[in-house]
Design a protein around this motif. Structure first.
Motif, PDB file in Angstrom:
ATOM      1  N   ILE A  41     127.058  71.625  17.957  1.00  0.00           N
ATOM      2  CA  ILE A  41     126.649  71.219  16.670  1.00  0.00           C
ATOM      3  C   ILE A  41     125.449  72.059  15.992  1.00  0.00           C
ATOM      4  CG2 ILE A  41     125.321  69.195  15.480  1.00  0.00           C
ATOM      5  CD1 ILE A  41     126.253  67.455  17.748  1.00  0.00           C
ATOM      6  N   ALA A  42     125.855  72.578  15.079  1.00  0.00           N
ATOM      7  CA  ALA A  42     125.133  73.828  14.528  1.00  0.00           C
ATOM      8  C   ALA A  42     124.042  73.256  13.432  1.00  0.00           C
ATOM      9  CB  ALA A  42     126.064  74.960  13.940  1.00  0.00           C
ATOM     10  N   VAL A  43     122.770  73.726  13.482  1.00  0.00           N
ATOM     11  CA  VAL A  43     121.738  73.138  12.457  1.00  0.00           C
ATOM     12  C   VAL A  43     121.232  74.613  11.868  1.00  0.00           C
ATOM     13  CG1 VAL A  43     119.662  71.878  12.168  1.00  0.00           C
ATOM     14  CG2 VAL A  43     121.004  71.440  14.293  1.00  0.00           C
ATOM     15  N   PRO A  44     121.417  74.881  10.717  1.00  0.00           N
ATOM     16  CA  PRO A  44     120.758  75.729   9.851  1.00  0.00           C
ATOM     17  C   PRO A  44     119.584  75.693   9.662  1.00  0.00           C
ATOM     18  CG  PRO A  44     122.261  74.644   8.323  1.00  0.00           C
ATOM     19  CD  PRO A  44     122.456  74.202  10.069  1.00  0.00           C
ATOM     20  N   THR A  45     118.624  76.484   9.629  1.00  0.00           N
ATOM     21  CA  THR A  45     117.142  76.086   9.344  1.00  0.00           C
ATOM     22  C   THR A  45     116.749  76.975   8.051  1.00  0.00           C
ATOM     23  OG1 THR A  45     116.222  77.892  10.627  1.00  0.00           O
ATOM     24  CG2 THR A  45     116.616  75.848  11.590  1.00  0.00           C
ATOM     25  N   SER A  46     115.606  76.744   7.513  1.00  0.00           N
ATOM     26  CA  SER A  46     115.233  77.325   6.518  1.00  0.00           C
ATOM     27  C   SER A  46     114.413  78.429   6.884  1.00  0.00           C
ATOM     28  CB  SER A  46     114.482  76.362   5.369  1.00  0.00           C
ATOM     29  OG  SER A  46     113.391  75.691   6.000  1.00  0.00           O
ATOM     30  N   VAL A  47     114.246  78.768   7.994  1.00  0.00           N
ATOM     31  CA  VAL A  47     113.587  80.053   8.561  1.00  0.00           C
ATOM     32  C   VAL A  47     114.139  81.478   8.003  1.00  0.00           C
ATOM     33  CG1 VAL A  47     112.870  81.331  10.413  1.00  0.00           C
ATOM     34  CG2 VAL A  47     112.555  78.776  10.322  1.00  0.00           C
ATOM     35  N   GLY A  48     113.305  81.886   7.150  1.00  0.00           N
ATOM     36  CA  GLY A  48     113.810  83.152   6.709  1.00  0.00           C
ATOM     37  C   GLY A  48     113.024  83.560   5.342  1.00  0.00           C
ATOM     38  N   TYR A  49     113.609  84.619   4.670  1.00  0.00           N
ATOM     39  CA  TYR A  49     113.133  84.793   3.223  1.00  0.00           C
ATOM     40  C   TYR A  49     114.255  85.430   2.436  1.00  0.00           C
ATOM     41  CZ  TYR A  49     112.305  89.510   5.146  1.00  0.00           C
ATOM     42  OH  TYR A  49     112.557  90.809   5.811  1.00  0.00           O
ATOM     43  N   GLY A  50     113.982  85.535   1.118  1.00  0.00           N
ATOM     44  CA  GLY A  50     114.967  86.588   0.408  1.00  0.00           C
ATOM     45  C   GLY A  50     116.431  86.023   0.167  1.00  0.00           C
TER      46      GLY A  50
END
Lengths: 248, 248, 248, 248, 248, 248, 248, 248
Positions: free
Chosen positions: E198-207
């Motif tokens: 089960i994959a959870v994308p996170t909002s960690v990052g920029y641009g």
């Protein structure tokens, strides 16, 4: 690089008035002055007939003071856009001629006043909320020597508010239409007048407006001929462009 | 609705020359003729000074023939855009004066020739693949009575190809810049000239070009003042707009 | 997993110097040290020739202190990016050698200084507002042992500001171009130089800039060969990549 | 405009060897030849050390023949990308030396063969479907004088296929990673090698791949340092860029 | 509507134990209790075997207190997600059994403790910054009666950190992979294990991360079979889903 | 790399049964066979318990024949997805056991039949147009040894069609929901069952469906717990994932 | 421009009751009053039968006071949307009849009360967090003379909460469905009722909700006939539209 | 599930007319008939008062014939949308009453003719190219028992073409506005009439139209109250919705 300047330089070399090395130096350095944090383009007014424009957002107080001081020292006019009162105060402290246009967010320094052009540029807005962008366009146009005909809050939901302004709009050589939401005003005006329409989408709205995208796309796909578009909320660009057309 | 026409109508009623019912009828029907599938705007040329423009894409052969025939019967000029050879042949079969501009995809019918304006409008393209859009702009401008200065394949990857064309570009009153891919040419030209730049993003490119979006966004956010933008691949719009400016 | 280390491990087993169990343990644990909240990669400098890089955003003060302390205890250099003064102070309190590069938002700890490489990497920005990203790239490159040639505020709206810098740009082996808005500078530089161009789109702009998307797409679709792109505002990535190329 | 050429021109003028008018003419015309539909840049190979590249998509057979013939007449090498068999046949009919690389879609004309550089550039693909883009990169690199190490179908779903190729990958000075779908291969390779990684997202995939956008965004936001990105499916750009780095 | 309940109701009617009107009333009201601002589903734990879950974001303190009090009065367990300390304090003031999991943002009320399931669910994160989302998943899974194996900061830029954890990961029946930036970890883990991921994308990052979009698209287009995806930052959903699978 | 294989290798080296060089060779080559155009992973079935899956889109007839022949020669089962009749015929000509599932676009080769698992996996579709994706999921699940319960055309516009199927749906351990347009079916099913729901958005729809984006986003943001999502139209992924869960 | 008014004007001219100049003046000025910052449309209530609506966001306190005062002086009702307590207080200070609906963010001024229409408009929300938007719709509908049936927190994750409300929903002539996240409620309601459904997507959700886009797209692509959609969070628009339908 | 049917069922059980088992069977099967590939909803006409609608796109000839035959055998009317001549011929071969509306792409089977409602629904299009969508709306409305007032090619570029149609538009109880490009017509009509406006964005346009997105966003963000929107090109949905309103 302007042909005439190059030509003169070449002629000076030919005549022996300046050496090749001097010519090269001249070519290299003539177009701007390097403050380190900014390269100021003194020949811009000569080259383009317009004052230097300083985009104040993202620049520090010190940088702005430095840039304004430098340009003024050459006797050039300045338009500082996207400024705030703090930045204006800093400029005012060193340049007493500086004027603050609060609604437009513009600092104006007019050392050499041009005579005002006629007929006025018409600036039409769809709603009261488009005011700030409209003033940025209006003050820009005025500082560039144009007179302005402000027609605010004339959106298409009550199209009769627009229709009775048509006679005075038609006296202009160019019209700026400013609208958020669905931006329909640009198409409606474009269908009613016989002159270039510069459309400015604004970020007024919410939801599917997507910070101005709905108005932007609508204006770009307008069924009316003669409409061209600038960036969302870019009142300055519209005022500058309209001034160029008005001065032809 | 034009004030003068309304004023005359009202005066005719006042004088008793026409009845109220006749005036109402006149007001209702004067501006266009209804073919059923299209409402043709005969007063457009009078009102805007331009020929009727027919956007041929998505219209049937029969509809196009009907529309062209009707307009020509009134003696008006026509510009048919986004046409193809089949549609041209159909028009040609009933209007011998029709001319086919293949690269531009334009059918022109010029019953009343205007004198050609000077100086020419400069049209600059970034690459050979932008040719079709450029021709749509150029033929549009020419059919509207302008002369055109074609400067093709002058993209920024080899910027010297642009620089030496500057003297002739600077003779224009307005310039059209046409570019796909990253659309940088609009900014570069905008920084080098002192006149309105109408930028046309094209769908030339692939991948992150997204059918012209990269060029469109780049042109909208151009750091050069004086650039306004029309829709992707909208050569007609640029030519029409430039003509409006050129005629001021 | 590096072949030589595996090979040595296998040979040690063969010679009976270590048992199979020891070998398995060694294989399992050698590459990093687990702090619980972070797995630190001590072999990175050996493996890649670069200092450990700590991305400070989203990490707590305590986590950052722990990570820095651990790496320094092994005698490795560190580059801490996207830091702030508070995080720097915390690091400084335990590592006196730590240096704060405010404009770049970088904490540098250089225990083993490398000799500086020549020629310098050229870093060109379009506007004053791109300064922060440019400094992140510049300080990264310098901490990795390169010298840097800063050419700021040379955007295409006044292309002569760029042209006279070309001779010194051409002395570099790799150039970084940093621009927001329409990002045209990358294409223009890419067409003027004969070396790899690393393009950094910045989020400088508004409206159709969409926080850097316009510059990103423009750089990805550049008509100039030799341009590759890193993430929006990713000055660190550009500086790191340029350093890799410069050290070849 | 190159300083040395300008300097020589100025010196010729100073010595009286050429007149000012001749110098101006020389400045204006030296950099390219205008075929009408294209402006060919003969000084490109001298200036950048690379052959002329012709992007064949969107150009007619006649235009391509004209451009190839003109370049070959000057003795320059040519790389024609995004071609097809029909366009190749047309070129072959007038230039017998033309070679057709079908999988790459490239027409190569190599009049002056360079010696092949070593070590090879490594080109790694995630899957068999990325083949076409990989060959565009590989043939481009080879025509520019590099040798290439092809490592195809080594995607992260079976990461052991990649790991045992690492020793030969590590002998390169630069590596190209080509992947569609989620593009994870670029990050994995970037974490395992100590050299610049040029990532090429491909449009291989469906649904949320959005014609390559998923791979593009993944590569731009890679957690591995040293990764830079070119346009979706832009094998040519990667091969060209890698060649620049490999030649340093 | 559950067949058995409907069947019983019908049988009661047939036997004359309840009237038709009573049956209709029963059908209408049985499944929930209406607090006005919320309709609480008391049969959910019976129906689905899970505690009631309260999504606390966007609910007022008073609403949350009311909902928690009502559920607890029925003796049900509660999981309150996306809470904060203020909301926890309010709940704690009326329900002493309430527990605050700060990093997870979860309020847990466990009146009836289930025995813990084995083997543990493995939760793998790419970086330290994914911690909060991981804890939301982990605490959710634990409150639902599972044990959890936390493997944090094992991103693909240093893939050896993941490889040596494989033996313990392979003991799980289901694995959760949490990653921001390019989300490549999901594909890498998916290729190394033989169980649902089960994959959870996170909002960690920029641009170009676009608040988690890059990781989301990458995970959806993963080349590894067996990967399914939940919403960006949706640790709760992943923990809940994994618990369902783990309990099979 | 599996611990046990590594351990055995190390033990063989310790015992002197194989040399270090042989061990290294073994490590390097064991996991796959390189056909040049593809690296086939023979240990996959051992490692993951699943047949080799071949994604046929974008592979040539010759490549597909080569890959199938190679896998079959090792006695492994194969699932070939996104195939067509031409590719099936080619495979059939060399592998008589190959079976063609036309609606699913799947070529199946089952050399070693597994016993069928019970209870069946339920596959629910919203409309008749989702048939192809549903069959890809169903055949995948069946070839992996599961039985399937097909419930087609049960969309939410007539929710009673779903409700009466609930008793048989509830006998499954996992359910697949396939829907285009607004994808609401996943949320409705998720609220009615107590098991993992794998949601497959399809590209069925037009306009604001954006080739499946509306269903994809709806499923990712489902208010029902227990829903996870695979790529648009990815029936295979759903079938594979469901099989993994069903086999626990 | 209304035919009757125009007709009367023309007749007055014919009878000589007013001059042509007066008629023109009348035509020009009748439809609105210009406050400078706003053009107020006094004939709107006559023309459309509805009170004047003032969108308060983006207007200053002074502008709002001016607009309210002006409308009230004509005896018209007003609905002020997207207001806050500060703006309400300002209005209240000059118009004692002003009422503040806090949850709806609406200022209501009802000088002429209409009789309340029956049956009520049903307003159904998916969750507690959609409350604010629902109240904007409800208060709008009530101020326009309708009664409202509020059915809140009836989302599809527990579909039985909706089913037992159906009898009272079916008494309405029009229903408003308000939902965030995946917006499935609109389709479910649309399939259960036989009346127009006005769907309002809300920005409730996170991640792939994209501030309401997931619900918006889902509602636009609903498989249920009879659903039409207004902007994200546009409770006012839904209430206004429903009122129009309810009054037929 | 309709209350009355449930109530009757319960009463039958109470009276002993049917057994509990029979009641359960009745509940389970009453609402539709399962053709295997489709579940036909025979109670739909009773339940909603509308004919069964068959969306023909993506269904095979055999499926369509089966579905039409089945519905007709029950004596129900049918509307088949998005059909083509081939599908019509197949239906006609088994149902002689079938009628083909080519421009609308609709197959109509009207076994029980309703009397036509008055006043007519007004359908206004912006341009000739919106014809197909308009006819889908018009034929749908007519088959549902309404009369239709077609006002085609009345776009805002020539707003007088719209104004003189206002008197007849104002006689309708509901109006459908169909427009591509910038979709401004919906706002203009919305501002001129006092009735619900159903706006249909069409995919007519190019470039920044993005297949109807520009019109869709414009209509969603319309400054005119009373406008609600259906999917791009969804003429059927508009006709169906308008009919619902018209029948109130």
């Amino acid at each position: 690089m302007k042909k005439e300047i190059l030509e003169k330089l070449l002629k000076d070399v030919q005549k022996g008035d300046i050496s090749v090395e001097e010519a090269l130096e001249g070519l290299k350095h003539f177009p701007y002055q390097d403050l380190g944090y900014a390269k100021i383009d003194h020949h811009r007014e000569i080259r383009t007939g317009y004052p230097e424009v300083v985009y104040c957002e993202g620049k520090s107080i010190e940088q702005i003071k430095g840039i304004f001081a430098h340009i003024v020292s050459k006797g050039d006019n300045i338009i500082g856009t996207r400024a705030n009162t703090e930045k204006f105060s800093a400029v005012k402290s060193i340049i007493p001629e500086a004027v603050w246009y609060e609604e437009a967010g513009i600092i104006g320094v007019t050392l050499n006043k041009k005579e005002t052009l006629n007929p006025p540029i018409s600036i039409i807005t769809a709603g009261t909320s488009d005011h700030r962008v409209a003033e940025e366009a209006a003050i820009t146009a005025e500082l560039l020597g144009n007179s302005v005909n402000r027609i605010y809050d004339a959106g298409v939901a009550g199209i009769h508010r627009l229709v009775d302004q048509l006679p005075i709009i038609r006296e202009s050589k160019v019209v700026i239409v400013i609208a958020g939401m669905e931006g329909a005003l640009a198409s409606v005006v474009g269908g009613l007048v016989d002159m270039p329409v510069i459309a400015v989408p604004t970020s007024v709205g919410y939801g599917a407006n997507f910070q101005g995208v709905s108005a932007l796309l609508a204006m770009l796909t307008s069924c009316a001929s003669g409409v061209s578009v600038v960036n969302i909320d870019n009142g300055f660009g519209a005022g500058f462009n309209a001034s160029m057309i008005n001065r032809i």
